[in-house]
Design a protein around this motif. Sequence first.
Motif, short mmCIF file in Angstrom:
data_model
loop_
_atom_site.label_atom_id
_atom_site.label_comp_id
_atom_site.label_asym_id
_atom_site.label_seq_id
_atom_site.Cartn_x
_atom_site.Cartn_y
_atom_site.Cartn_z
N LEU A 110 12.78 -3.22 12.72
CA LEU A 110 12.64 -4.45 13.39
C LEU A 110 14.00 -5.43 13.45
CD1 LEU A 110 9.25 -5.54 11.95
CD2 LEU A 110 9.61 -5.46 14.28
N LEU A 111 14.75 -5.03 12.52
CA LEU A 111 16.02 -6.03 12.45
C LEU A 111 17.14 -5.47 13.47
CD1 LEU A 111 16.56 -6.58 8.55
CD2 LEU A 111 16.11 -8.11 10.63
N GLU A 112 17.22 -4.08 13.75
CA GLU A 112 17.70 -3.43 14.73
C GLU A 112 17.62 -4.02 15.95
OE1 GLU A 112 18.18 0.78 15.03
OE2 GLU A 112 18.19 0.72 12.80
N ALA A 113 16.19 -4.20 16.25
CA ALA A 113 15.64 -4.72 17.56
C ALA A 113 16.05 -6.36 17.80
CB ALA A 113 14.09 -4.69 17.73
N ASP A 114 15.98 -6.99 16.60
CA ASP A 114 16.34 -8.62 16.84
C ASP A 114 17.12 -8.85 15.24
OD1 ASP A 114 14.38 -11.57 16.59
OD2 ASP A 114 16.57 -11.25 16.96
N SER A 115 18.21 -9.18 15.32
CA SER A 115 18.88 -9.18 14.03
C SER A 115 19.03 -10.54 13.33
CB SER A 115 20.35 -8.72 14.14
OG SER A 115 21.23 -9.78 15.01
N ALA A 116 18.28 -11.36 14.09
CA ALA A 116 18.34 -12.87 13.74
C ALA A 116 16.96 -13.03 13.25
CB ALA A 116 18.69 -13.71 14.38
N ASN A 117 16.18 -12.25 12.89
CA ASN A 117 14.68 -12.58 12.55
C ASN A 117 14.48 -12.75 11.09
OD1 ASN A 117 11.93 -12.56 12.46
ND2 ASN A 117 11.76 -10.49 13.60
N ALA A 118 14.36 -14.30 10.84
CA ALA A 118 14.69 -14.65 9.32
C ALA A 118 13.42 -14.16 8.60
CB ALA A 118 14.79 -16.25 9.46
N PRO A 119 12.29 -14.06 8.85
CA PRO A 119 11.36 -13.82 7.75
C PRO A 119 11.33 -12.25 7.79
CG PRO A 119 10.11 -14.97 9.72
CD PRO A 119 11.75 -14.75 9.97
N TYR A 164 10.50 0.25 8.26
CA TYR A 164 9.94 -0.70 9.25
C TYR A 164 10.85 -1.96 9.34
CZ TYR A 164 6.13 -3.64 10.94
OH TYR A 164 5.37 -4.60 11.47
N TYR A 165 11.21 -2.51 8.41
CA TYR A 165 11.89 -3.73 8.48
C TYR A 165 13.35 -3.33 9.08
CZ TYR A 165 8.56 -6.11 5.21
OH TYR A 165 7.70 -6.80 4.58
N ASN A 166 14.05 -2.20 8.85
CA ASN A 166 15.24 -2.04 9.28
C ASN A 166 14.97 -1.76 10.95
OD1 ASN A 166 16.82 -2.32 7.27
ND2 ASN A 166 16.59 -0.25 6.58
N TRP A 197 14.03 -10.44 7.82
CA TRP A 197 15.18 -10.34 6.95
C TRP A 197 15.04 -10.66 5.60
CZ3 TRP A 197 20.69 -12.71 9.14
CH2 TRP A 197 21.64 -11.71 8.59
N LYS A 198 14.41 -11.55 5.17
CA LYS A 198 14.12 -11.86 3.89
C LYS A 198 13.04 -10.90 3.05
CE LYS A 198 13.20 -17.00 4.65
NZ LYS A 198 12.59 -18.22 4.03
N ARG A 199 11.95 -10.26 3.80
CA ARG A 199 11.24 -9.44 3.38
C ARG A 199 12.04 -8.05 3.09
NH1 ARG A 199 8.16 -11.27 0.86
NH2 ARG A 199 7.52 -9.25 -0.08
N GLN A 200 13.11 -8.07 4.03
CA GLN A 200 14.06 -6.73 3.57
C GLN A 200 14.80 -7.08 2.40
OE1 GLN A 200 17.62 -6.44 5.55
NE2 GLN A 200 17.88 -3.99 5.61
N ILE A 201 15.37 -8.18 2.13
CA ILE A 201 15.97 -8.34 0.95
C ILE A 201 15.15 -8.33 -0.10
CG2 ILE A 201 17.49 -10.24 -0.14
CD1 ILE A 201 18.12 -11.32 2.67
N ALA A 202 13.80 -8.80 0.01
CA ALA A 202 12.81 -8.93 -1.33
C ALA A 202 12.57 -7.53 -1.58
CB ALA A 202 11.71 -9.60 -0.80
N VAL A 203 12.55 -6.61 -0.52
CA VAL A 203 12.11 -5.04 -1.03
C VAL A 203 13.28 -4.39 -1.66
CG1 VAL A 203 11.50 -2.99 -0.08
CG2 VAL A 203 10.54 -4.73 0.82
N LEU A 204 14.63 -4.71 -1.18
CA LEU A 204 15.81 -4.14 -1.87
C LEU A 204 15.82 -4.66 -3.18
CD1 LEU A 204 18.49 -4.49 1.08
CD2 LEU A 204 17.61 -2.69 0.07
N THR A 226 0.67 -1.19 0.01
CA THR A 226 -0.06 0.07 0.05
C THR A 226 0.94 1.16 -0.13
OG1 THR A 226 -0.02 -0.09 2.54
CG2 THR A 226 -1.99 -0.79 1.03
N GLU A 227 2.21 1.45 0.70
CA GLU A 227 2.84 2.39 0.66
C GLU A 227 3.95 2.47 -0.07
OE1 GLU A 227 2.84 3.94 4.56
OE2 GLU A 227 1.32 2.45 5.31
N SER A 228 4.95 3.41 0.13
CA SER A 228 6.22 3.18 -0.82
C SER A 228 6.99 2.34 -0.08
CB SER A 228 6.61 4.91 -0.84
OG SER A 228 7.57 5.00 0.41
N PRO A 229 8.20 1.76 -1.02
CA PRO A 229 9.08 0.89 -0.62
C PRO A 229 9.97 1.40 0.54
CG PRO A 229 9.40 1.49 -2.77
CD PRO A 229 8.15 1.92 -2.41
N GLU A 230 10.34 2.76 0.51
CA GLU A 230 11.03 3.44 1.41
C GLU A 230 10.62 3.26 3.03
OE1 GLU A 230 10.43 5.17 -1.26
OE2 GLU A 230 12.38 4.82 -2.25
#
Lengths: 300, 104
Positions: free
Chosen positions: A105-114, A101-103, A116-123, A92-96
């Motif tokens: 969440l990843l700062e809070a828990d850097s081993a969150n696999a799903p 949002y993903y970054n 991390w995968k979404r972040q890679i997909a967005v990139l 619904t919103e812009s990829p940035e």
Amino acid sequence: MTTTAALEQLATYRAHNSRASQETFQKGLPLFQRNAYKKMGDDAWSFLEQLALASIDMGRYDIADQCLKVLEERFTGSPRVDCLHGILMEATESPEIALKYYNDLLEADSANAPIWKRQIAVLRHMGKIEKAVNELSQFLDTFYADVEGWLELADIYATCNRYENSLQALSHVIVLAPQNPFYLLQAAETAYTAGDVPLSIRMFLMVVDMSDGDDNEPLAESTPLGITVRAWYGVKLCSRRLIRDPEHASVSASQTDTPKNVALLDELATERLRIAYSSAGKKGDIAQGRDEVFAWVAAP
Amino acid sequence: MFGRLFLVVATFALIHAAYSTYEHLSRLKALNRPEGTLPLNAVYESVFALILGILGAALNAPTLKDITWAGEMKKRTIDEMDTRLGFANYNTRARHLLYPNPKS
């Protein structure tokens, strides 16, 4: 379609990881609106997640929102629900915004696999391929056994025409899922595109071995079906290259030896393809295009 | 069909053997000789029921499913092997194709 049949079909989609969003949405929406999911027990939550993803794929963000609300009430703060939130945000919103949002969440828990995968997909879908590949390599260093991740890496390299790297990623896939002939077929085709014809012909023959094989029928009488036909096409392509151009085609980057009887393999592949396109009746449903195939295999 | 027939016959034979044993023992009890041995016919009948029941259950079993990896892979298609759902793109054109004129 009856409720039980619909539920079975949806369960099959979940088990096979198919992305049949339109059918899922059409079958799942009546079940959701009639609140039939409340009687499903534990399967209800995976059904809601499946319906949410299918509705996002179909553009119905309102249904996805409702499914998400039900899931949130039950599983507050779960990483999978956060992931669904993020996916809705991506659509619904812009990829940035989704990336931020993903970054967070990843700062809070850097081993969150799903996540991390979404972040890679967005990139990747934003076009930042180098960053996506770096993140994906780090992800695969941490989670080696993730077949999806290695397949995604192979796909990214193949779209950038780096077929040797793609083949390396696919070799990890084959180590992790050795019983799957589809990944071996993908690796064989990638090897052929990368120019390594001896390796590719050996892999195609391995695919034939794995996927053909009704043990009750002798090989001479069986019809190739499914991906066996595709593998025989591969054998024919490779053997033709090796016959036409023995000096250049048999130079292998992986130092694989050429098989000894390439002419016989060529004949065998020709015969198998002719049989595949000749059988009448139920087994020979792929008989369209028969004349073109016959003309192609007969050409020198 | 044979399997079910054998199972039914075996069930009846077993019930019959059990009932005749019960009658025999109650007769012995009525005659005040409660330590008599079981009648040999009832023993033979129950062993016969056992064998016939095993045969019937084996014949009545459903056909065996192919649980090899090769059999499983034959049922899959190439499309579902490549979905990579964890990395899938959900930012699609569906909204604009299917609902092009939002009311709001």
